[in-house]
Design a protein around this motif. Structure first.
Motif, PDB file in Angstrom:
ATOM      1  N   LEU A  98       0.819  -1.217   0.000  1.00  0.00           N
ATOM      2  CA  LEU A  98       0.000   0.000   0.000  1.00  0.00           C
ATOM      3  C   LEU A  98       0.851   1.264   0.000  1.00  0.00           C
ATOM      4  O   LEU A  98       0.605   2.188  -0.791  1.00  0.00           O
ATOM      5  N   GLU A  99       1.839   1.338   0.874  1.00  0.00           N
ATOM      6  CA  GLU A  99       2.662   2.550   0.963  1.00  0.00           C
ATOM      7  C   GLU A  99       3.410   2.796  -0.344  1.00  0.00           C
ATOM      8  O   GLU A  99       3.485   3.932  -0.825  1.00  0.00           O
ATOM      9  N   LYS A 100       3.940   1.746  -0.908  1.00  0.00           N
ATOM     10  CA  LYS A 100       4.656   1.900  -2.175  1.00  0.00           C
ATOM     11  C   LYS A 100       3.689   2.287  -3.288  1.00  0.00           C
ATOM     12  O   LYS A 100       4.026   3.097  -4.172  1.00  0.00           O
ATOM     13  N   THR A 101       2.470   1.753  -3.246  1.00  0.00           N
ATOM     14  CA  THR A 101       1.461   2.075  -4.258  1.00  0.00           C
ATOM     15  C   THR A 101       1.119   3.564  -4.216  1.00  0.00           C
ATOM     16  O   THR A 101       1.051   4.240  -5.254  1.00  0.00           O
ATOM     17  N   LYS A 102       0.898   4.102  -2.998  1.00  0.00           N
ATOM     18  CA  LYS A 102       0.597   5.529  -2.855  1.00  0.00           C
ATOM     19  C   LYS A 102       1.772   6.383  -3.336  1.00  0.00           C
ATOM     20  O   LYS A 102       1.585   7.403  -4.009  1.00  0.00           O
ATOM     21  N   HIS A 123       5.960  -2.546 -10.728  1.00  0.00           N
ATOM     22  CA  HIS A 123       5.102  -2.754  -9.567  1.00  0.00           C
ATOM     23  C   HIS A 123       4.363  -4.080  -9.760  1.00  0.00           C
ATOM     24  O   HIS A 123       4.723  -4.868 -10.654  1.00  0.00           O
ATOM     25  N   PHE A 124       3.327  -4.322  -8.957  1.00  0.00           N
ATOM     26  CA  PHE A 124       2.534  -5.542  -9.088  1.00  0.00           C
ATOM     27  C   PHE A 124       1.054  -5.184  -9.121  1.00  0.00           C
ATOM     28  O   PHE A 124       0.602  -4.305  -8.378  1.00  0.00           O
ATOM     29  N   ALA A 132      -0.426 -11.962  -7.640  1.00  0.00           N
ATOM     30  CA  ALA A 132       0.230 -10.686  -7.949  1.00  0.00           C
ATOM     31  C   ALA A 132       0.970 -10.824  -9.274  1.00  0.00           C
ATOM     32  O   ALA A 132       1.817 -11.703  -9.435  1.00  0.00           O
ATOM     33  N   VAL A 133       0.627  -9.959 -10.218  1.00  0.00           N
ATOM     34  CA  VAL A 133       1.216 -10.009 -11.558  1.00  0.00           C
ATOM     35  C   VAL A 133       2.227  -8.872 -11.695  1.00  0.00           C
ATOM     36  O   VAL A 133       1.884  -7.710 -11.444  1.00  0.00           O
ATOM     37  N   PRO A 134       3.467  -9.165 -12.078  1.00  0.00           N
ATOM     38  CA  PRO A 134       4.444  -8.084 -12.261  1.00  0.00           C
ATOM     39  C   PRO A 134       4.053  -7.199 -13.444  1.00  0.00           C
ATOM     40  O   PRO A 134       3.701  -7.699 -14.508  1.00  0.00           O
ATOM     41  N   VAL A 137       4.431   0.283 -14.997  1.00  0.00           N
ATOM     42  CA  VAL A 137       3.384   1.311 -14.980  1.00  0.00           C
ATOM     43  C   VAL A 137       3.932   2.637 -15.507  1.00  0.00           C
ATOM     44  O   VAL A 137       5.004   3.088 -15.091  1.00  0.00           O
ATOM     45  N   MET A 138       3.157   3.241 -16.431  1.00  0.00           N
ATOM     46  CA  MET A 138       3.400   4.617 -16.858  1.00  0.00           C
ATOM     47  C   MET A 138       2.086   5.374 -16.704  1.00  0.00           C
ATOM     48  O   MET A 138       1.008   4.773 -16.788  1.00  0.00           O
ATOM     49  N   ALA A 139       2.176   6.669 -16.469  1.00  0.00           N
ATOM     50  CA  ALA A 139       0.945   7.444 -16.253  1.00  0.00           C
ATOM     51  C   ALA A 139       1.084   8.839 -16.837  1.00  0.00           C
ATOM     52  O   ALA A 139       2.185   9.377 -16.964  1.00  0.00           O
TER      53      ALA A 139
END
Length: 368
Positions: A98-102, A123-124, A132-134, A137-139
């Motif tokens: 969660l922390e890494k996701t934020k 990320h996953f 969990a799928v590796p 991510v780009m945004a």
């Protein structure tokens, strides 16, 4: 004057109306053109969005709620589009991250709004089955309906990770193979060094040994010879190596002095796979003009998985002195036997004479 003024006012009023109409018409045309362009852009975006091979999500930057997702997103998460829309962006990833996701979410916002550059972050993604799928991510930040959105592009890198793992495994295996190969090469170098040392020792022994030694090959030719053999045979190295079993240089006799046929010579026996031990032969030495007597030993040398000898190793031990001593001993023995025989005959004659004399003496005594 008044009429003229009214005409001018009327013309001005009509001009204003016409200008206003023109402006309104132009504004309406521009609006319609803009609206058409927007619609075309939206259709193009929707087409690209829905047909993109990578999973795409549109999230509200302020709330973090997913507002749209494409078909690739449903395949990645194993969820329907209806399930995905309304989820918080953090639910797209494993809860333990969660922390890494934020942190990643805010990093993407900063990258797209401040720098304008898009950098992929690994990320996953969390599938509906809990796996969990590796992903990579780009945004990019977008504005729809006066609201800021974040377009997230998730690329499944499972296959790439698998290939990377396979490459690492291959690299590890290659490292192990290299280490094994280096060890094998070290061992081979040691073996080769030992073989060279043994060969050097053998060559030293071969060339310095008092016994003569040489090699016959399987074709009946001579392949190598040591100095002692050349001295015994009275030949140069060139003469020796150019000769073969049928060469006139080879005059070989049996112990009784008879000529030894080629097929009965030691090398011929051994080339048929039969070793020869202590075969006594006489070989003519052209330098001394005499026969040298030799005790010959010949051993077949086989290559792996072959039944016929590849070559024959022959050693020659000079027994000429021994043969001469034996000859002299035989002559001495013959002379001794002859002398003994003669002496025995003499003694027999003397003994006979004594007996005859004694008989005569006895007869004389009787007569008296």
């Amino acid at each position: 004057m008044g009429t003229q003024q009214r005409k001018q006012d009327s013309l001005a009023s009509k001009a204003k109306v016409a200008l206003t109409a023109i402006r309104e018409e132009g504004s309406s045309a521009t609006y319609r053109e803009t609206e058409s362009t927007v619609k075309d852009s939206e259709q193009s975006f929707r087409l690209l969005f829905d047909c993109a091979p990578d999973a795409m999500f549109v999230a509200n930057i302020e709330t973090g709620i997913i507002e749209d997702a494409n078909q690739a997103a449903t395949r990645l998460l194993l969820r329907s589009k209806e399930e995905i829309i309304g989820m918080h962006f953090s639910m797209l990833h494993p809860p333990e991250m969660l922390e890494k996701t934020k942190e990643h979410f805010h990093t993407h916002i900063l990258q797209s709004e401040v720098n304008g550059d898009l950098y992929p972050i690994e990320h996953f993604a969390l599938r509906s089955d809990g796996k969990a799928v590796p992903i990579e991510v780009m945004a990019a930040s977008l504005t729809f309906d006066n609201s800021k959105k974040l377009l997230g592009i998730f690329r499944d890198i499972s296959r790439r990770r698998q290939m990377e793992d396979e490459l690492r495994e291959s690299a590890m295996q290659l490292t192990k193979l290299n280490m094994a190969l280096e060890k094998e090469l070290d061992e081979r170098e040691k073996i080769e060094l030992e073989l060279r040392n043994r060969k050097a020792r053998f060559e030293t022994l071969f060339n310095c040994m008092a016994q003569g030694a040489f090699y016959w090959n399987q074709n009946g030719g001579l392949s190598d010879v040591n100095p002692s053999a050349l001295e015994l045979l009275g030949l140069s190295r060139e003469q020796f190596l150019k000769s073969d079993a049928s060469s006139p240089l080879w005059k070989v006799i049996n112990e009784d002095g008879s000529e030894l046929p080629i097929e009965e010579r030691p090398s011929s026996f051994v080339l048929r796979g039969r070793p020869v031990r202590e075969k006594i032969i006489g070989v003519f030495n052209p330098k001394t003009g005499a026969y040298v007597w030799l005790a010959v030993n010949a051993m077949p040398q086989f290559r792996e998985n072959e039944s016929q000898p590849a070559e024959v190793f022959v050693t020659l031990h000079d027994i000429t002195d021994t043969k001469q001593m034996e000859s002299e001993l035989r002559k001495s023995q013959e002379n001794l036997e002859k002398r003994v025989e003669e002496r025995t005959l003499e003694l027999q004659n003397t003994y006979g004479q004594l007996l005859h004399a004694e008989k005569l003496s006895a007869i004389g005594s009787l007569s008296a």
